[in-house]
Design a protein around this motif. Sequence first.
Motif, PDB file in Angstrom:
ATOM      1  N   VAL A 152     -14.683 -40.614 -35.189  1.00  0.00           N
ATOM      2  CA  VAL A 152     -13.756 -41.396 -36.006  1.00  0.00           C
ATOM      3  C   VAL A 152     -13.582 -42.766 -35.400  1.00  0.00           C
ATOM      4  O   VAL A 152     -13.619 -43.801 -36.069  1.00  0.00           O
ATOM      5  N   GLU A 153     -13.420 -42.774 -34.067  1.00  0.00           N
ATOM      6  CA  GLU A 153     -13.222 -44.068 -33.406  1.00  0.00           C
ATOM      7  C   GLU A 153     -14.490 -44.919 -33.483  1.00  0.00           C
ATOM      8  O   GLU A 153     -14.437 -46.126 -33.705  1.00  0.00           O
ATOM      9  N   ILE A 154     -15.617 -44.268 -33.284  1.00  0.00           N
ATOM     10  CA  ILE A 154     -16.874 -45.025 -33.382  1.00  0.00           C
ATOM     11  C   ILE A 154     -17.003 -45.610 -34.781  1.00  0.00           C
ATOM     12  O   ILE A 154     -17.366 -46.776 -34.963  1.00  0.00           O
ATOM     13  N   ASN A 155     -16.647 -44.791 -35.731  1.00  0.00           N
ATOM     14  CA  ASN A 155     -16.684 -45.233 -37.122  1.00  0.00           C
ATOM     15  C   ASN A 155     -15.783 -46.450 -37.316  1.00  0.00           C
ATOM     16  O   ASN A 155     -16.167 -47.450 -37.921  1.00  0.00           O
ATOM     17  N   THR A 156     -14.598 -46.361 -36.754  1.00  0.00           N
ATOM     18  CA  THR A 156     -13.667 -47.469 -36.873  1.00  0.00           C
ATOM     19  C   THR A 156     -14.249 -48.740 -36.271  1.00  0.00           C
ATOM     20  O   THR A 156     -14.200 -49.825 -36.860  1.00  0.00           O
ATOM     21  N   ILE A 157     -14.801 -48.582 -35.094  1.00  0.00           N
ATOM     22  CA  ILE A 157     -15.336 -49.752 -34.411  1.00  0.00           C
ATOM     23  C   ILE A 157     -16.496 -50.342 -35.219  1.00  0.00           C
ATOM     24  O   ILE A 157     -16.589 -51.558 -35.419  1.00  0.00           O
ATOM     25  N   ALA A 158     -17.347 -49.456 -35.690  1.00  0.00           N
ATOM     26  CA  ALA A 158     -18.486 -49.945 -36.478  1.00  0.00           C
ATOM     27  C   ALA A 158     -17.995 -50.634 -37.733  1.00  0.00           C
ATOM     28  O   ALA A 158     -18.487 -51.718 -38.103  1.00  0.00           O
ATOM     29  N   GLY A 159     -16.992 -50.020 -38.353  1.00  0.00           N
ATOM     30  CA  GLY A 159     -16.441 -50.630 -39.555  1.00  0.00           C
ATOM     31  C   GLY A 159     -15.869 -51.996 -39.260  1.00  0.00           C
ATOM     32  O   GLY A 159     -16.100 -52.975 -39.989  1.00  0.00           O
ATOM     33  N   CYS A 160     -15.149 -52.069 -38.180  1.00  0.00           N
ATOM     34  CA  CYS A 160     -14.555 -53.331 -37.784  1.00  0.00           C
ATOM     35  C   CYS A 160     -15.646 -54.373 -37.547  1.00  0.00           C
ATOM     36  O   CYS A 160     -15.538 -55.532 -37.965  1.00  0.00           O
ATOM     37  N   GLY A 161     -16.692 -53.910 -36.898  1.00  0.00           N
ATOM     38  CA  GLY A 161     -17.821 -54.822 -36.670  1.00  0.00           C
ATOM     39  C   GLY A 161     -18.395 -55.320 -37.986  1.00  0.00           C
ATOM     40  O   GLY A 161     -18.693 -56.508 -38.137  1.00  0.00           O
ATOM     41  N   LEU A 162     -18.545 -54.417 -38.928  1.00  0.00           N
ATOM     42  CA  LEU A 162     -19.095 -54.816 -40.225  1.00  0.00           C
ATOM     43  C   LEU A 162     -18.200 -55.848 -40.901  1.00  0.00           C
ATOM     44  O   LEU A 162     -18.679 -56.765 -41.553  1.00  0.00           O
ATOM     45  N   ILE A 163     -16.900 -55.662 -40.727  1.00  0.00           N
ATOM     46  CA  ILE A 163     -16.002 -56.606 -41.403  1.00  0.00           C
ATOM     47  C   ILE A 163     -16.084 -57.972 -40.751  1.00  0.00           C
ATOM     48  O   ILE A 163     -16.171 -58.996 -41.423  1.00  0.00           O
ATOM     49  N   MET A 164     -16.062 -58.008 -39.405  1.00  0.00           N
ATOM     50  CA  MET A 164     -15.924 -59.299 -38.746  1.00  0.00           C
ATOM     51  C   MET A 164     -17.253 -60.008 -38.547  1.00  0.00           C
ATOM     52  O   MET A 164     -17.285 -61.125 -38.052  1.00  0.00           O
ATOM     53  N   ILE A 165     -18.319 -59.384 -39.022  1.00  0.00           N
ATOM     54  CA  ILE A 165     -19.616 -59.984 -38.770  1.00  0.00           C
ATOM     55  C   ILE A 165     -19.749 -61.312 -39.512  1.00  0.00           C
ATOM     56  O   ILE A 165     -20.547 -62.152 -39.160  1.00  0.00           O
ATOM     57  N   ARG A 166     -18.919 -61.515 -40.503  1.00  0.00           N
ATOM     58  CA  ARG A 166     -19.031 -62.761 -41.270  1.00  0.00           C
ATOM     59  C   ARG A 166     -18.479 -63.957 -40.516  1.00  0.00           C
ATOM     60  O   ARG A 166     -18.670 -65.085 -40.909  1.00  0.00           O
ATOM     61  N   GLN A 167     -17.686 -63.686 -39.488  1.00  0.00           N
ATOM     62  CA  GLN A 167     -17.228 -64.748 -38.593  1.00  0.00           C
ATOM     63  C   GLN A 167     -16.399 -65.798 -39.292  1.00  0.00           C
ATOM     64  O   GLN A 167     -16.497 -66.978 -38.996  1.00  0.00           O
ATOM     65  N   LYS A 168     -15.597 -65.387 -40.206  1.00  0.00           N
ATOM     66  CA  LYS A 168     -14.673 -66.330 -40.823  1.00  0.00           C
ATOM     67  C   LYS A 168     -13.263 -65.898 -40.508  1.00  0.00           C
ATOM     68  O   LYS A 168     -13.024 -64.733 -40.156  1.00  0.00           O
ATOM     69  N   GLY A 169     -12.334 -66.847 -40.652  1.00  0.00           N
ATOM     70  CA  GLY A 169     -10.947 -66.529 -40.351  1.00  0.00           C
ATOM     71  C   GLY A 169     -10.477 -65.326 -41.138  1.00  0.00           C
ATOM     72  O   GLY A 169      -9.850 -64.408 -40.607  1.00  0.00           O
ATOM     73  N   ARG A 170     -10.843 -65.317 -42.387  1.00  0.00           N
ATOM     74  CA  ARG A 170     -10.492 -64.205 -43.256  1.00  0.00           C
ATOM     75  C   ARG A 170     -10.983 -62.883 -42.692  1.00  0.00           C
ATOM     76  O   ARG A 170     -10.255 -61.894 -42.656  1.00  0.00           O
ATOM     77  N   SER A 171     -12.241 -62.904 -42.286  1.00  0.00           N
ATOM     78  CA  SER A 171     -12.835 -61.660 -41.805  1.00  0.00           C
ATOM     79  C   SER A 171     -12.111 -61.175 -40.569  1.00  0.00           C
ATOM     80  O   SER A 171     -11.837 -59.985 -40.428  1.00  0.00           O
ATOM     81  N   PHE A 172     -11.769 -62.127 -39.670  1.00  0.00           N
ATOM     82  CA  PHE A 172     -11.095 -61.686 -38.456  1.00  0.00           C
ATOM     83  C   PHE A 172      -9.748 -61.080 -38.776  1.00  0.00           C
ATOM     84  O   PHE A 172      -9.393 -60.022 -38.258  1.00  0.00           O
ATOM     85  N   SER A 173      -9.027 -61.775 -39.624  1.00  0.00           N
ATOM     86  CA  SER A 173      -7.698 -61.238 -39.899  1.00  0.00           C
ATOM     87  C   SER A 173      -7.826 -59.900 -40.611  1.00  0.00           C
ATOM     88  O   SER A 173      -7.067 -58.968 -40.344  1.00  0.00           O
ATOM     89  N   ALA A 174      -8.826 -59.808 -41.509  1.00  0.00           N
ATOM     90  CA  ALA A 174      -9.033 -58.524 -42.181  1.00  0.00           C
ATOM     91  C   ALA A 174      -9.391 -57.470 -41.163  1.00  0.00           C
ATOM     92  O   ALA A 174      -8.887 -56.337 -41.202  1.00  0.00           O
ATOM     93  N   ALA A 175     -10.239 -57.835 -40.209  1.00  0.00           N
ATOM     94  CA  ALA A 175     -10.685 -56.863 -39.218  1.00  0.00           C
ATOM     95  C   ALA A 175      -9.515 -56.382 -38.387  1.00  0.00           C
ATOM     96  O   ALA A 175      -9.386 -55.188 -38.118  1.00  0.00           O
ATOM     97  N   ILE A 176      -8.649 -57.331 -37.984  1.00  0.00           N
ATOM     98  CA  ILE A 176      -7.560 -56.889 -37.112  1.00  0.00           C
ATOM     99  C   ILE A 176      -6.595 -56.004 -37.890  1.00  0.00           C
ATOM    100  O   ILE A 176      -6.102 -55.010 -37.364  1.00  0.00           O
ATOM    101  N   ARG A 177      -6.401 -56.313 -39.135  1.00  0.00           N
ATOM    102  CA  ARG A 177      -5.549 -55.433 -39.942  1.00  0.00           C
ATOM    103  C   ARG A 177      -6.172 -54.054 -40.050  1.00  0.00           C
ATOM    104  O   ARG A 177      -5.490 -53.037 -39.912  1.00  0.00           O
ATOM    105  N   TYR A 178      -7.463 -54.058 -40.322  1.00  0.00           N
ATOM    106  CA  TYR A 178      -8.168 -52.784 -40.434  1.00  0.00           C
ATOM    107  C   TYR A 178      -8.020 -52.002 -39.154  1.00  0.00           C
ATOM    108  O   TYR A 178      -7.728 -50.799 -39.147  1.00  0.00           O
ATOM    109  N   MET A 179      -8.232 -52.711 -38.061  1.00  0.00           N
ATOM    110  CA  MET A 179      -8.151 -52.079 -36.745  1.00  0.00           C
ATOM    111  C   MET A 179      -6.777 -51.455 -36.544  1.00  0.00           C
ATOM    112  O   MET A 179      -6.654 -50.313 -36.107  1.00  0.00           O
TER     113      MET A 179
END
Lengths: 530, 497, 495, 125
Positions: free
Chosen positions: C140-167
């Motif tokens: 589950v945690e690996i999944n979370t991390i991978a998911g987070c990686g997928l979200i933030m891979i776009r490297q935009k402010g939006r993506s980061f904030s989305a990633a941290i919320r997801y996290m």
Amino acid sequence: MNQILLCVPALLPLAGVMALLISGIFGSRRETDSGKDLMEKYLFWYVAALTLANSLVLWRLILWSGEGESLVLFRLYGELKVMFCLDKMGKVFAGVISVLWPLAVLYSFEYMKGEKRKYTFFSYYLMTYGVTAGIALSGNLMTLYLFYELLTLATFPLVLFPMTKDALKASRRYLYYSIGGAAFAFLGLVFVLTFSITGNTAFLPGGILDLGRANSRRNTLLFIYLLAFFGFGVKAVVFPCHRWLPLATVAPTPVTALLHAVAVVKSGAFAILRLTYFSFGTEFLLGSWAQWTVMAASMVTILYGSTMAVREAHWKRRLAYSTISNLSYILLAASMMSSLGLAASLCHMVVHAFMKICSFFCAGAVMHQTGKTYIYELDGLGRKMPITFGCLTVASLSLIGIPMFAGFISKWNIAGAAFACGMEGLERFGSWGLLPFGAVAVLLYSALMTAVYMLTVVIRGYFPQISRQAGGDLSRPGARQNTPDIRQGNLDPGWRMLLPLVIFAAVIIGVGLHSQPLTEFLMVIGGEGA
Amino acid sequence: MKGNMILLLPVVLPVLMGAIALGGKGFRGNRPLLLGVVFTGLAGGLLSTLLAVTGEAKLRLWQLTESVEIGFQLDGVGRFFAVLTVVVWFLAGLYSVTYMTHEEDESRFFGFYLIVLGVLIGLDFSGNLITFYVFYEMMTLTSLPLVLHERSKEAVSAGLKYLFYSVAGAFLALFGIFFFTAVLGDLTFVPGGVAEAASFRGKEGVLLTAVFCMVVGFGAKAGMFPLHGWLPTAHPVAPAPASAVLSGVITKSGVLALIRVVFFIVGPEQIRGTWVQQAWIFLSLLTVFMGSMLAYKEPVMKKRLAYSTVSQVSYILFGLSLLEPTAFVGALSHVVFHSLVKNALFLTAGAVIFQTGWRKVEQMRGLGRVMPVTLGCYTAASLSLVGIPPASGFISKWYLAQGALSSGCGAWTWIGPVILLTSALLTAGYLLPLTINGFFPGGDFDGRELEERKLLGKEPSWQMLLPVLLLSAGAVIFGCFPGPLLRMLSEIAETVL
Amino acid sequence: MLVQNFPFFSIVLAMFSGILSSVLNGKQARNVSLGVIGSTIIMSAAVFFWCLGNGESYTYMMGHFPAPWGNEIRAGVLEGLTALLFSVIMLLSVLGGMRHTFEDVEPSKVNLFFIMIDLMLSSLLALIYTNDLFTAYVFVEINTIAGCGLIMIRQKGRSFSAAIRYMIMSQLGSGLFLIGLTLLYDVTGHLLMSPAKETVASIEAAGRYEIPMLVILAVISVGLAIKSGLYPFHSWIPYTYGYATPTASAILSGLVSKGYIFLLMKIFYRVLGQENVIASRMVNVLFLFGLAGMIMGSVHAILEEDTRRMIAYSSVAQIGYIYMGIGLGTESGMVAAVFHMFTHSATKALLFISAVGLYEVSGEKKDFRSLRGAGYRNRLAGVGFTVGALSMVGFPMLSGFISKLLFATSALQSPHKMMLTLIGLAVSTVLNAIYFLRLVITLYGRAEQVAVKGKQRCSFVFGGAIVCFILLNLFLGLMSQPVVRAITEGLEMFD
Amino acid sequence: MASHLLYNIEETVAMILFGIGFTMLLLHRNLIRKIMGMNIMDTAVYLFLAAKGYIKGRMVPIVTDGILDASAYMNPVPSGLVLTGIVVSVSTTALMLALTIRLYERYHSLDLDQILIQVKKEEGS
């Protein structure tokens, strides 16, 4: 062989449309004008040929298909099969559309002349034919539901066709209402499947509910019946779900005429008939509160539709309101839950199809020739378009229910059914039995309103008002010398538009004068159905 | 198709001729040809009707649908009405020859005029209620163009009003027809009624409602309250010959309808003494009184005559509503008399308009100097309508009053005659001033204006004068020698009551 | 049997390919990824058919410790089927969003993206196959991390904030899940599912530990519900799905949330015992939340103007459906829920991918009105979107219809919830119709001005992916019978 | 009741800690504190696990003096779980910290609400 033929009317147009769309993708690259003309010519023959062929197949099936032949195309899930079967009631509906469609196509070829995107239009027009035939041919509720949904999809591009803001709004509302309605109809499907005595949803006259089980949860089932009624009622424009139809008149007239006066709305009514008489069964519904609710709803719709039609000044919208009230005639007859009721409602289904398509086509002919869409603009057109207005007069008189025209026959039957229901109801269900008498009253009120909203059009056409000049005395000879000569120029459209009109008018009169074969056939269905 | 085809002739012939007059394009500018067609139709209708009514006949045409048969059948009432209709029609048609010269669209007028004749004869010959209804509806629709003829704003709105009231009435009646079809099945006219009390057990309430609906509904055509509103609007806007026949004949079809329903389908026994009868008497008396009052107050000549029609036709309805033989005879004789008189009056009014353009009563002072013969006819007809003996109106009113007194309908036995009498006085009040002012305009009347407009002694042409003369003469003569007519009517009354 | 090794092998293969990709460049990593997903498809299919043929599941012992101690993998019909569908959808999503992946992601980080994909696949497979609760937690945690990686891979402010919320939300969820596990371990003394279940059964039979068991059930359910975005815990969904690169959105919405739901079902069946779950009131809570989600998700979607957020909110609604099915507490309800899981995975991925195709030709604006006429500019994407939308609305012949049907029929078996379910279904269909068909009409409306003439022709790969998605939808809609049978069988094997 | 809590003091503390951590993670706006909350939460679970695995009077499960009887040792599994858990939590913490750094670099704030507002502004412009 016969079995396989059963799926042809539904699938042939669809296949034809696929071919057309594919060729359209390639054809669109040819931008030269001459090429386009050529393509258009081919388009005409192609569409005409397919439509005719389909009608022929339908007639072949109507005339020579045995009872009980059916074709299972595939299974969706479990006992939910896509099954085609043409019983007598299906034959009635199939017969109507198979006559109307070729004529409507003929009409639309003239009407759509000069329009762009003919390909799109005719593709969907043709596709709708297939889908509607599918509804007529469907052998179980599942198939009916499938085609009912498909019908929404096939027709909404036609509403959207003008691509104006209004069209956008109309098509959106049409979709929401239809799909939403189908969502409720779906519940009916599920319940019929669950409580079916046969284990599937195949139509049987008299219904397929397992009464033992069903009666144990009677009120739930009745409630679901109501939901499904109103769900299918969206297409049949029952009162609370009617608001899409007047808007949908933005579509080109052939669409409004054929689809929103016949195919689509009749499919809704047809589905309700199937649901009532062939799935739930009258034995279960007769005398229940659901029956009275349904009856009351259709009465309200009739009142509403005919009153609104009088208030409406836009011609096509007025006709649309008229459709709303007339569709509820069908439902009202159906809600009598008797053999007479079924026969009467089928009768009105057939008759109204001809009357309404004729009126709409007249409106379309006027729009097409003169661009006039409001009723107050029609002054004196009766002289300029004699044939069109002649047909309109016939259709109007028929809609009102003047004897010797077809409309009278169906109203006669509906009233007969209502009285029979009321007589029986008074004995069996007490004061509820008075409702059918009220239904007759409503019917007559609506006939009166029909007279007002249809004949005002006709009268305007033939008797344009002359406003009295200041101080002028009309009685003096020559007082009106300076009124413009209204006889100049014949504006009747070309033969492709006139022929369908004349045929429809002839049918209306013909049925009005000699309806016995039709009503006898319908009585047979009624006798089976309830 | 079984039976005597001769019955079809008087129906089809006028309709056919009318259709020719309507449809033929060659008539524009060729008046003689048009008139030829018209008179072929009228005369053909007259002769064939006379021919048809001589024999007993039945004719079943065809079935519209299982329970709906179109069929003809001759009986006393039918004959009576048919002859009356066709005679009056012929005379008014004759009158139109001149009158219509100042109207447009002659061919349309004549076309529909003929078609209505055919339809009316069909109505009189109808053998069952449904056939009757068919012709009744067609009568409304085909007479509509006559009302609309002038195409002025008033005419169109009056036409719509006419349509609305007629159709509303017809549909009210249709409710009853539906009901009787559902209960009885067959609605062939049988003197004395086909309904038996047994078949309505448990549904008396619905039965009475249905009958009441029919009374009110068919009453619309006869101008009975509450659906009388169209009559004073629609009749005056039509060309004079049309208003004459509308008022004189078409209103009678409402009467015929009620006779057919009450005496040939329901049967007087079913409603005697019920609230329906009470209501019917009340409504007709109310209409009698109200119509006279309104006529009295109306300044426009044709409208005044129309209100008079409202009142007079309800005399007839009152006579019918009593369900009593003497009153029945009185009612039917009043049908004849009123028909003749009202036609004469309307045609007079038309002649005045045609010759002088005067529409209001007050304009018509000194009319006696303009058209003395016409005014003479008017006077004779008026006296007849008021009921001065020996003119015809007296006879019918006498019978009506007598019938009322012997009907045994409680208070109505004396209220009725009182109202009739009052109304007769009012009738005199609204009709006779014209005579008085016309012949005796008074000392202050200045005849010079008439001279200036060259109106002195300007009688209309013989085509207009002759019908007026004949009609008013008929009104007087029938009053002097009512014997044969009354005998015939009594026979009819015996069969139905 | 060789087949029996496949589950384990596919997990490990995916994981190692992730590690391998870290030293490869983007294109190579992509090829490795595609290869792995492809082979996973084959292996899952083999497992599925093998189990179907044999009619029974099997456990696969990892290492040399037998049941109560060691770590196990379990494969049955349902696991095989889920793995198969998930990997197919993943493949299609990756293919469909391929060009965008290369456009959105910095070239130097493309390989990272595919590492995340590999890890995601591996963790999903592990969640599906594992028979051990703690392994589940780790993945589950690996999944979370991978998911987070997928979200933030776009490297935009939006993506980061989305990633941290997801996290954050994920951590809340996995924290609860973890404490639930721990408590369960405390009560039963087992982490392997099968022995744990036996202990639970005996505890329940003895009537002890009622409150702790209820707490465990609640904590685990809520934890996984948060992670899968059930209605009141859905706030992260629109941000996450709405701003990731298309492939990521498709995978996250289509697969990741379903992985958790699958895990929850598995725990219900294989650890806590479905009858105990039903006996507790927890199903009713899930049912109500699901129902609320169905309605509220759609309402939010109607109010939304941004297309992708609209689709994301629609996910909230659809997850509501699934929980409602679980909440019905009947066998058939569960079948319906599983089937809808498949439906939704296939459809939602299709919607995200085809939405991208429509964006491309409409100037990449967020407002759905900018898509007017896009259906003509990119026909295939338009058709794809329409099919997806119709499937979500429950159009017959498409998969959505079957799941709706299954939900409705199963609702009939639980009398107390029947009316609520049916009305909920109908209302939510109406709502679905409103926002999805609004979009569809927009797609085929007349464009006021022809928007940016993007690359008109969609690439072959994209087209292929869309077509396959459509076929998948049709398959689920038309040939649902065998799938449903397999699901039923699989659920029976769970016991 | 209280005595029960006292008797299971480790578990009680663990639960309290978990609650604190959970609340911090959920409610605090500051990202660093959120991450700390997450760690507290995880730690609470480890404490709980360790407490469960510890059996009074037994040895650490490492075979040193040849005693192979399982009853002499504590339960080794929880310790293993704790170790695994720590690994997991370290990696997630690392990831979240990395994210936080990126966000801080971009928006110069650790306040999540502030960041979201700025993100919205960025989108709008």
